[in-house]
Structures are given as structure tokens and as C-alpha cells.
Design a protein around this motif. Structure first.
Motif, short mmCIF file in Angstrom:
data_model
loop_
_atom_site.label_atom_id
_atom_site.label_comp_id
_atom_site.label_asym_id
_atom_site.label_seq_id
_atom_site.Cartn_x
_atom_site.Cartn_y
_atom_site.Cartn_z
N PHE A 130 72.60 27.99 -5.45
CA PHE A 130 72.00 27.79 -6.77
C PHE A 130 71.41 26.39 -6.83
O PHE A 130 71.92 25.47 -6.18
CB PHE A 130 73.07 27.86 -7.87
CG PHE A 130 73.29 29.23 -8.45
CD1 PHE A 130 72.46 29.71 -9.45
CD2 PHE A 130 74.32 30.03 -7.99
CE1 PHE A 130 72.67 30.96 -9.98
CE2 PHE A 130 74.52 31.30 -8.52
CZ PHE A 130 73.70 31.76 -9.52
N TRP A 131 70.39 26.25 -7.62
CA TRP A 131 69.92 24.91 -7.96
C TRP A 131 70.86 24.38 -9.02
O TRP A 131 71.11 25.04 -10.03
CB TRP A 131 68.50 24.96 -8.48
CG TRP A 131 67.50 25.16 -7.40
CD1 TRP A 131 67.05 26.36 -6.92
CD2 TRP A 131 66.83 24.14 -6.64
NE1 TRP A 131 66.15 26.15 -5.89
CE2 TRP A 131 65.99 24.79 -5.71
CE3 TRP A 131 66.86 22.75 -6.65
CZ2 TRP A 131 65.20 24.10 -4.80
CZ3 TRP A 131 66.07 22.05 -5.75
CH2 TRP A 131 65.24 22.72 -4.84
N GLU A 132 71.42 23.19 -8.82
CA GLU A 132 72.36 22.62 -9.78
C GLU A 132 71.80 21.34 -10.38
O GLU A 132 71.10 20.57 -9.71
CB GLU A 132 73.71 22.32 -9.10
CG GLU A 132 74.36 23.58 -8.57
CD GLU A 132 75.79 23.37 -8.08
OE1 GLU A 132 76.40 22.32 -8.38
OE2 GLU A 132 76.28 24.28 -7.39
N GLY A 133 72.18 21.12 -11.62
CA GLY A 133 71.88 19.87 -12.29
C GLY A 133 73.19 19.30 -12.79
O GLY A 133 74.23 19.96 -12.72
N ASP A 158 67.92 14.53 -15.17
CA ASP A 158 66.52 14.84 -14.83
C ASP A 158 66.31 15.25 -13.38
O ASP A 158 65.19 15.27 -12.90
CB ASP A 158 65.58 13.66 -15.16
CG ASP A 158 65.72 13.23 -16.61
OD1 ASP A 158 65.88 14.13 -17.46
OD2 ASP A 158 65.72 12.02 -16.88
N MET A 159 67.39 15.55 -12.68
CA MET A 159 67.25 15.93 -11.27
C MET A 159 67.94 17.28 -11.03
O MET A 159 68.77 17.72 -11.83
CB MET A 159 67.85 14.86 -10.37
CG MET A 159 67.20 13.50 -10.54
SD MET A 159 67.76 12.30 -9.31
CE MET A 159 66.53 12.56 -8.04
N TYR A 186 63.48 15.15 -8.63
CA TYR A 186 63.28 15.14 -10.08
C TYR A 186 62.76 16.50 -10.53
O TYR A 186 61.90 17.09 -9.87
CB TYR A 186 62.30 14.03 -10.46
CG TYR A 186 62.94 12.67 -10.37
CD1 TYR A 186 63.80 12.23 -11.38
CD2 TYR A 186 62.73 11.86 -9.27
CE1 TYR A 186 64.43 11.00 -11.27
CE2 TYR A 186 63.36 10.63 -9.17
CZ TYR A 186 64.20 10.20 -10.18
OH TYR A 186 64.84 9.00 -10.08
N ASN A 187 63.27 16.95 -11.67
CA ASN A 187 62.88 18.27 -12.18
C ASN A 187 61.37 18.40 -12.33
O ASN A 187 60.80 19.42 -11.95
CB ASN A 187 63.54 18.53 -13.53
CG ASN A 187 65.01 18.83 -13.38
OD1 ASN A 187 65.42 19.52 -12.45
ND2 ASN A 187 65.83 18.32 -14.29
N GLN A 235 66.26 29.02 -12.19
CA GLN A 235 67.36 28.82 -13.12
C GLN A 235 68.27 27.74 -12.52
O GLN A 235 68.53 27.74 -11.32
CB GLN A 235 68.13 30.12 -13.25
CG GLN A 235 69.34 30.02 -14.15
CD GLN A 235 70.22 31.25 -14.02
OE1 GLN A 235 69.79 32.29 -13.56
NE2 GLN A 235 71.45 31.11 -14.44
N VAL A 236 68.74 26.82 -13.34
CA VAL A 236 69.54 25.72 -12.83
C VAL A 236 70.97 25.82 -13.36
O VAL A 236 71.16 26.02 -14.56
CB VAL A 236 68.92 24.34 -13.23
CG1 VAL A 236 69.77 23.20 -12.71
CG2 VAL A 236 67.51 24.25 -12.68
N ALA A 237 71.95 25.70 -12.48
CA ALA A 237 73.36 25.77 -12.89
C ALA A 237 73.82 24.40 -13.35
O ALA A 237 73.33 23.40 -12.87
CB ALA A 237 74.24 26.23 -11.74
#
Ligand code: ZN
Length: 186
Positions: A99-102, A108-109, A167-168, A184-186
């Protein structure tokens, strides 16, 4: 309502191991206030989870949960609001999922991380009730991310590929150029 400052990566408190909460203190006014502050801070920052060390309290307490949000359009029902005290994760023999995580402490990343798809999670809730559950999928990813904070681990330590981090707005722009929807970011 007390929205507390969320510590950012570089603050050494984010790298420390947090202490267990003695079970007899779970229902104390101190822990009640901590949980309220954590929810207030998480909601103000529009996060899906927050661990106590992120507001500078080195105790093993995590809150998760959010209602439908534009940031997470695919999670139609959101994530259930829960408090985890002294959570313990047991990795079950399961494939990993990416997953893409933040993280509110890395604002902001985002970065791409692979974690266990299925875990066994033991914890106390805020009423001092003990839970022992099997959790899968996106929720399991969120719980693993939050529990890592209690051991001073940030998702950037677990990047599957250091080039899949940034950075997003830059990553969004690159996705659009490649004809892809931002993930989608977790
Ligand atoms: Zn985080």
C-alpha cells in the motif's frame, strides 16, 4: 477539545520505545484525557490513526478510525473508531500486501510499503476489555503502521523501494503524466 501538536520526523521522541500502560491505569483520568486529545488531534489533522508518541506521550496507546473522507474515496464505510492500549501484533503466515502509506508525522509525503495481509491483534480497549482478533486487509495495514510508532519505527524505515517515496503533489503529477489515477493512501 485539545488539539495537540503532532511531532514530525526528526524529533527524537518519535524514535523511542513507548511504555506499557499498567492495566489498573487504563481507566484513569490521565489516560481518558490522553485518548480525547489523541482523537481531537487526529481529526483536526484528518488522519486515519494516531499513536501517543506522535503527540509526545511515550505510552502504548493508539487510536484509529475515520468517517468517509475525500482523501479515501474507496473506503466507503471508513474505519471503525477504536482505542488500542498495549497492542500486540502476531504475524500470521500470510502473504504481504503493498500500500502507499502516509503519516501525520511525515506530512505531505507518501511511500510504498509491504506488510502482512493478515495479523492477530491483542489489545485492551479504553474500558479495560481485552480483545484478541484476526484482522485483514487495509485495516491490518493501518494497525501495523500505528503499532510500529510504539516501537519508534516509521513507515519510511520499511519502504519496499526507496524510489517509490516522495511528496504527494510530485507523485500525483507523475501519475497523471503516466495516465494513472493517484493511489489510495493508507
Ligand atoms: Zn504514522
Amino acid at each position: 477539545m485539545a488539539v495537540r501538536k503532532i511531532l514530525r520526523i526528526g524529533d527524537p521522541q518519535l524514535r523511542q520505545k513507548s511504555a506499557e500502560v499498567p492495566v489498573t491505569e487504563i481507566r484513569s483520568s490521565e489516560i481518558k484525557k490522553l485518548i480525547r486529545d489523541m482523537y481531537d488531534s487526529m481529526e483536526a489533522a484528518e488522519g486515519v490513526g494516531l499513536a501517543a508518541p506522535q503527540i509526545g506521550v511515550l505510552k502504548r496507546v493508539v487510536v484509529v478510525g475515520f468517517y468517509r473522507s475525500e482523501r479515501y474515496p474507496e473506503l466507503k464505510n471508513g474505519i471503525e473508531h477504536r482505542v488500542l492500549i498495549n497492542p500486540e501484533i502476531e504475524v500470521l503466515d500470510s502473504p504481504k500486501v503493498g500500500f502507499w502509506e502516509g503519516c501525520l508525522s511525515v506530512p505531505d509525503m507518501r511511500g510504498y510499503v509491504e506488510r502482512q495481509r493478515k495479523i492477530r491483534l491483542k489489545f485492551y480497549d479504553e474500558k479495560e476489555e481485552f480483545h484478541d482478533e484476526i484482522i485483514e486487509g487495509f485495516d491490518a495495514v493501518v494497525y501495523q503502521h500505528e503499532c510500529d510508532h510504539l516501537d519508534g519505527i516509521l513507515y519510511v524505515d520499511r519502504l519496499a523501494d526507496p524510489t517509490m517515496f516522495g511528496y504527494n503533489d510530485e507523485l500525483d503529477m507523475a501519475d497523471r503524466k503516466a495516465g494513472k489515477e493517484p493511489p489510495q493512501v493508507a
